[in-house]
Design a protein around this motif. Structure first.
Motif, mmCIF file in Angstrom:
data_model
loop_
_atom_site.group_PDB
_atom_site.id
_atom_site.type_symbol
_atom_site.label_atom_id
_atom_site.label_comp_id
_atom_site.label_asym_id
_atom_site.label_seq_id
_atom_site.Cartn_x
_atom_site.Cartn_y
_atom_site.Cartn_z
ATOM 1 N N ALA A 1 6.308 -0.923 -12.056
ATOM 2 C CA ALA A 1 6.496 -2.272 -11.526
ATOM 3 C C ALA A 1 7.463 -2.267 -10.355
ATOM 4 O O ALA A 1 7.224 -2.926 -9.325
ATOM 5 C CB ALA A 1 7.005 -3.197 -12.631
ATOM 6 N N ASP A 2 8.559 -1.527 -10.481
ATOM 7 C CA ASP A 2 9.521 -1.417 -9.375
ATOM 8 C C ASP A 2 8.870 -0.812 -8.143
ATOM 9 O O ASP A 2 9.112 -1.243 -7.010
ATOM 10 C CB ASP A 2 10.729 -0.568 -9.794
ATOM 11 C CG ASP A 2 11.730 -1.337 -10.643
ATOM 12 O OD1 ASP A 2 11.763 -2.580 -10.518
ATOM 13 O OD2 ASP A 2 12.467 -0.705 -11.409
ATOM 14 N N SER A 3 8.039 0.208 -8.345
ATOM 15 C CA SER A 3 7.373 0.865 -7.223
ATOM 16 C C SER A 3 6.426 -0.089 -6.505
ATOM 17 O O SER A 3 6.413 -0.155 -5.265
ATOM 18 C CB SER A 3 6.599 2.090 -7.733
ATOM 19 O OG SER A 3 5.874 2.702 -6.692
ATOM 20 N N LEU A 4 5.650 -0.862 -7.276
ATOM 21 C CA LEU A 4 4.726 -1.821 -6.669
ATOM 22 C C LEU A 4 5.476 -2.923 -5.930
ATOM 23 O O LEU A 4 5.094 -3.317 -4.827
ATOM 24 C CB LEU A 4 3.820 -2.426 -7.742
ATOM 25 C CG LEU A 4 2.796 -1.497 -8.392
ATOM 26 C CD1 LEU A 4 2.062 -2.221 -9.509
ATOM 27 C CD2 LEU A 4 1.804 -0.970 -7.362
ATOM 28 N N ALA A 5 6.551 -3.418 -6.553
ATOM 29 C CA ALA A 5 7.325 -4.491 -5.919
ATOM 30 C C ALA A 5 7.968 -4.005 -4.628
ATOM 31 O O ALA A 5 7.959 -4.710 -3.607
ATOM 32 C CB ALA A 5 8.383 -5.006 -6.890
ATOM 33 N N GLN A 6 8.520 -2.793 -4.661
ATOM 34 C CA GLN A 6 9.147 -2.243 -3.461
ATOM 35 C C GLN A 6 8.113 -2.045 -2.353
ATOM 36 O O GLN A 6 8.389 -2.310 -1.177
ATOM 37 C CB GLN A 6 9.819 -0.910 -3.797
ATOM 38 C CG GLN A 6 10.593 -0.302 -2.630
ATOM 39 C CD GLN A 6 11.311 0.970 -3.033
ATOM 40 O OE1 GLN A 6 11.105 1.495 -4.128
ATOM 41 N NE2 GLN A 6 12.163 1.466 -2.157
ATOM 42 N N ARG A 7 6.939 -1.639 -2.735
ATOM 43 C CA ARG A 7 5.864 -1.438 -1.760
ATOM 44 C C ARG A 7 5.519 -2.740 -1.030
ATOM 45 O O ARG A 7 5.184 -2.738 0.150
ATOM 46 C CB ARG A 7 4.642 -0.915 -2.505
ATOM 47 C CG ARG A 7 3.408 -0.641 -1.655
ATOM 48 C CD ARG A 7 2.291 -0.177 -2.578
ATOM 49 N NE ARG A 7 1.083 0.172 -1.862
ATOM 50 C CZ ARG A 7 -0.073 0.490 -2.453
ATOM 51 N NH1 ARG A 7 -0.136 0.506 -3.774
ATOM 52 N NH2 ARG A 7 -1.122 0.785 -1.743
ATOM 53 N N MET A 8 5.604 -3.873 -1.759
ATOM 54 C CA MET A 8 5.265 -5.163 -1.176
ATOM 55 C C MET A 8 6.473 -5.912 -0.631
ATOM 56 O O MET A 8 6.350 -7.017 -0.108
ATOM 57 C CB MET A 8 4.566 -6.038 -2.225
ATOM 58 C CG MET A 8 3.230 -5.484 -2.707
ATOM 59 S SD MET A 8 2.010 -5.345 -1.380
ATOM 60 C CE MET A 8 1.692 -7.057 -1.020
ATOM 61 N N GLY A 9 7.645 -5.327 -0.759
ATOM 62 C CA GLY A 9 8.845 -5.993 -0.262
ATOM 63 C C GLY A 9 9.357 -7.089 -1.180
ATOM 64 O O GLY A 9 10.075 -7.990 -0.735
ATOM 65 N N PHE A 10 9.006 -7.038 -2.473
ATOM 66 C CA PHE A 10 9.429 -8.040 -3.447
ATOM 67 C C PHE A 10 10.521 -7.450 -4.339
ATOM 68 O O PHE A 10 10.644 -6.232 -4.475
ATOM 69 C CB PHE A 10 8.265 -8.493 -4.338
ATOM 70 C CG PHE A 10 7.101 -9.091 -3.599
ATOM 71 C CD1 PHE A 10 7.249 -9.651 -2.337
ATOM 72 C CD2 PHE A 10 5.835 -9.101 -4.179
ATOM 73 C CE1 PHE A 10 6.174 -10.209 -1.670
ATOM 74 C CE2 PHE A 10 4.756 -9.657 -3.521
ATOM 75 C CZ PHE A 10 4.922 -10.208 -2.261
ATOM 76 N N ARG A 11 11.274 -8.350 -4.983
ATOM 77 C CA ARG A 11 12.289 -7.930 -5.958
ATOM 78 C C ARG A 11 12.191 -8.818 -7.185
ATOM 79 O O ARG A 11 12.067 -10.035 -7.078
ATOM 80 C CB ARG A 11 13.694 -8.029 -5.365
ATOM 81 C CG ARG A 11 13.956 -7.072 -4.211
ATOM 82 C CD ARG A 11 15.379 -7.191 -3.711
ATOM 83 N NE ARG A 11 16.341 -6.810 -4.738
ATOM 84 C CZ ARG A 11 17.663 -6.902 -4.581
ATOM 85 N NH1 ARG A 11 18.165 -7.376 -3.455
ATOM 86 N NH2 ARG A 11 18.470 -6.519 -5.535
ATOM 87 N N PHE A 12 12.255 -8.199 -8.376
ATOM 88 C CA PHE A 12 12.175 -8.943 -9.627
ATOM 89 C C PHE A 12 13.166 -8.390 -10.638
ATOM 90 O O PHE A 12 13.442 -7.181 -10.658
ATOM 91 C CB PHE A 12 10.760 -8.861 -10.236
ATOM 92 C CG PHE A 12 9.744 -9.752 -9.582
ATOM 93 C CD1 PHE A 12 9.611 -11.067 -9.977
ATOM 94 C CD2 PHE A 12 8.935 -9.267 -8.574
ATOM 95 C CE1 PHE A 12 8.675 -11.896 -9.379
ATOM 96 C CE2 PHE A 12 7.994 -10.077 -7.966
ATOM 97 C CZ PHE A 12 7.864 -11.397 -8.374
ATOM 98 N N ASP A 13 13.690 -9.281 -11.472
ATOM 99 C CA ASP A 13 14.383 -8.883 -12.695
ATOM 100 C C ASP A 13 13.323 -8.883 -13.784
ATOM 101 O O ASP A 13 12.924 -9.936 -14.283
ATOM 102 C CB ASP A 13 15.501 -9.877 -13.022
ATOM 103 C CG ASP A 13 16.208 -9.548 -14.338
ATOM 104 O OD1 ASP A 13 15.776 -8.602 -15.034
ATOM 105 O OD2 ASP A 13 17.177 -10.246 -14.681
ATOM 106 N N TRP A 14 12.836 -7.702 -14.145
ATOM 107 C CA TRP A 14 11.671 -7.605 -15.023
ATOM 108 C C TRP A 14 11.944 -8.110 -16.430
ATOM 109 O O TRP A 14 11.017 -8.491 -17.150
ATOM 110 C CB TRP A 14 11.159 -6.168 -15.058
ATOM 111 C CG TRP A 14 10.683 -5.698 -13.722
ATOM 112 C CD1 TRP A 14 11.232 -4.726 -12.937
ATOM 113 C CD2 TRP A 14 9.555 -6.208 -12.990
ATOM 114 N NE1 TRP A 14 10.536 -4.595 -11.764
ATOM 115 C CE2 TRP A 14 9.499 -5.488 -11.764
ATOM 116 C CE3 TRP A 14 8.619 -7.200 -13.236
ATOM 117 C CZ2 TRP A 14 8.520 -5.738 -10.813
ATOM 118 C CZ3 TRP A 14 7.634 -7.457 -12.292
ATOM 119 C CH2 TRP A 14 7.597 -6.725 -11.098
#
Length: 499
Positions: free
Chosen positions: A115-128
């Motif tokens: 999930a972190d890898s996908l979010a970083q790829r899209m420029g997003f940040r989440f507290d999972w």
């Protein structure tokens, strides 16, 4: 897609529509509300079965029975209405239906890393670990997009993906979508933002009245030509804001402090005077206090300290119903959560929240004749497409639902309108109609505060424009001070201190 026809009773939403999209292409589908864009995409995603026509994917004819089969074939869709479950964590929402497993157990460690890898790829940040109920509408949109990548979708259908994104967030999204397209994924984009089509798409299809009326490479068109194809006529230019004189102050905010869901200061010492006759806009990157400010002004979030006064009424001490009685009206960003009861009719929703006020009630009893009159007037004034006032609100298109909420807010002349993304999901004609109506009420003494992530909308229709960053207003711009590039710099902190 060849000869796709989809009917709903007497309404033909799609009429013999052809659509051909190449692998690795970003293909836009544009048109007015009710033109059939979303219906066509829902046929592709198998939410609906076509009454006529056929679909081919990778040269093979397919007929999916449901979205699960479409997902298994590599087709994913993010609709205007999120499928996020508030009670689950962000991580659980992301992998729901496609869980990462270690034997019989969920493998949260592996899932979090991916999930972190996908979010970083899209420029997003989440507290999972955070519950999805804490997400803003814009963050929900981002999470929905990540769900497509989680499921390895090869054809990505995005219905109004930037409706709740600020310009910087939208630019990041499109840059990453272009990267995905270069990797071979196919992007189908339904949008009303024609500048996005020109800036980021390869090809565009225009629909009107359920039919495909034009299709071309984006390099061969421009915004004006697309607008003419969409509406079938030239739209008049915007009204000139210069020379308009603001009246007395009707809404005062002084040293306002509002806490977020985790106890942080989401709004931190905000000062703003809203005057009669103004359509004031608030620009900012999502997550800088916009949602908390809106919720506090309409009465669903506490004001910790400071003053918010409507005329002589201290809003901090008033319920939402009392604020409505005092002349406050609002348009929420999340129309399903705060704006409509989908199982109720258009008739009942037309006075929702106002049903205790005259002329809709007398001595505590509802007056059906007045309610019916209001519903018909709202339908006519805002061109709400429905068979009758008895139509279930949930059966209206997203654009028509938005028109209903705007029509209700402006039906009785308000003192103050607080509008959060008032034109979300509306086409160019609908947006113009909304702001024409807001301007007409402001000319009669209303004051409007518009919170929007669509910078083009704010530049077109609002003055002054305030920039909100880190819970503070860092700039108030009027006249020649209103400049797109400068507002962008202020929004992301390259200019102006949020002291």
């Amino acid at each position: 897609m060849v000869g796709i026809t989809k009917r709903f009773g007497r309404l033909t939403a799609c009429d013999q529509v052809d659509l051909s999209v190449e692998k690795g292409q970003t293909h836009a589908i544009v048109g007015e509300n009710g033109a059939g864009k979303t219906t066509l995409m829902r046929v592709l995603y198998s939410v609906y079965q076509p009454d006529e026509g056929s679909i081919e994917v990778d040269g093979k004819q397919v007929r999916f029975r449901n979205p699960s089969e479409a997902i298994a074939a590599g087709i994913g869709m993010v609709s205007q209405h999120y499928s996020i479950i508030p009670q689950l964590s962000c991580l659980d929402n992301l992998m729901l239906g496609a869980e990462a497993m270690a034997g019989p157990l969920l493998d949260r460690s592996t899932a979090t890393a991916r999930a972190d890898s996908l979010a970083q790829r899209m420029g997003f940040r989440f507290d999972w670990k955070a519950p999805a109920s804490t997400l803003t509408p814009a963050a929900c949109q981002k999470l929905e997009i990540l769900k497509l990548l989680w499921r390895n979708s090869e054809i990505l259908i995005l219905d109004e993906p930037t409706a709740m994104l600020s310009p910087p967030d939208a630019a990041v999204l499109f840059n990453n979508l272009q990267l995905l397209a270069r990797e071979g994924k196919t992007i189908l984009l339904v949008t009303h933002r024609l500048r996005e089509v020109i800036d980021y798409c390869d090809r565009v299809t225009v629909m009107r009245g359920g039919k495909r009326v034009a299709e071309c490479d984006v390099a061969d068109t421009d915004v004006d030509r697309l607008t003419n194809w969409i509406v079938g006529e030239d739209l008049r230019p915007k009204s000139d804001l210069d020379g308009r004189q603001a009246g007395k102050t009707v809404l005062t905010m002084k040293d306002l402090v509002i806490h977020g869901d985790r106890g942080e200061r989401a709004i931190n010492g905000l000062d703003l005077d809203l005057r009669a006759g103004e359509i004031a806009g608030i620009a900012g990157v999502d997550g800088n206090g916009q949602s908390e400010l809106f919720e506090a002004l309409v009465g669903i979030r506490a004001i910790q300290s400071g003053i918010a006064r409507l005329g002589q009424d201290d809003l901090g001490q008033e319920s939402t119903s009392r604020r409505l009685a005092a002349g406050l009206r609002f348009i929420p960003a999340d129309r399903h959560r705060y704006g409509l009861i989908e199982d109720w009719s258009l008739l009942d929703n037309s006075v929702l929240g106002l049903h205790r006020l005259p002329p809709f009630a007398k001595r505590g009893l509802l007056r059906p004749q007045e309610v019916g009159k209001a519903a018909l007037e709202e339908m006519e004034a805002f061109r709400i497409m429905a068979d009758s006032v008895r139509t279930r609100a949930g059966d209206l298109s997203g654009g028509n639902q938005q028109r209903l909420i705007v029509a209700r807010a402006l039906h009785q002349p308000p003192a103050v309108l607080i509008a959060f993304q008032p034109c979300r999901g509306l086409d160019v004609r609908g947006t113009l109609a909304v702001y024409d109506s807001i301007r007409a009420e402001c000319d009669r003494g209303m004051a409007a505060l518009v919170i929007s992530f669509d910078l083009d909308e704010l530049l077109e229709y609002c003055e002054p424009i305030y920039v909100l960053r880190d819970g503070r207003l860092v700039a108030e711009l009027r006249g020649l001070e209103i400049d797109r590039e400068r507002i962008g710099r202020l929004m992301i902190g390259l200019e102006g201190a949020a002291a």
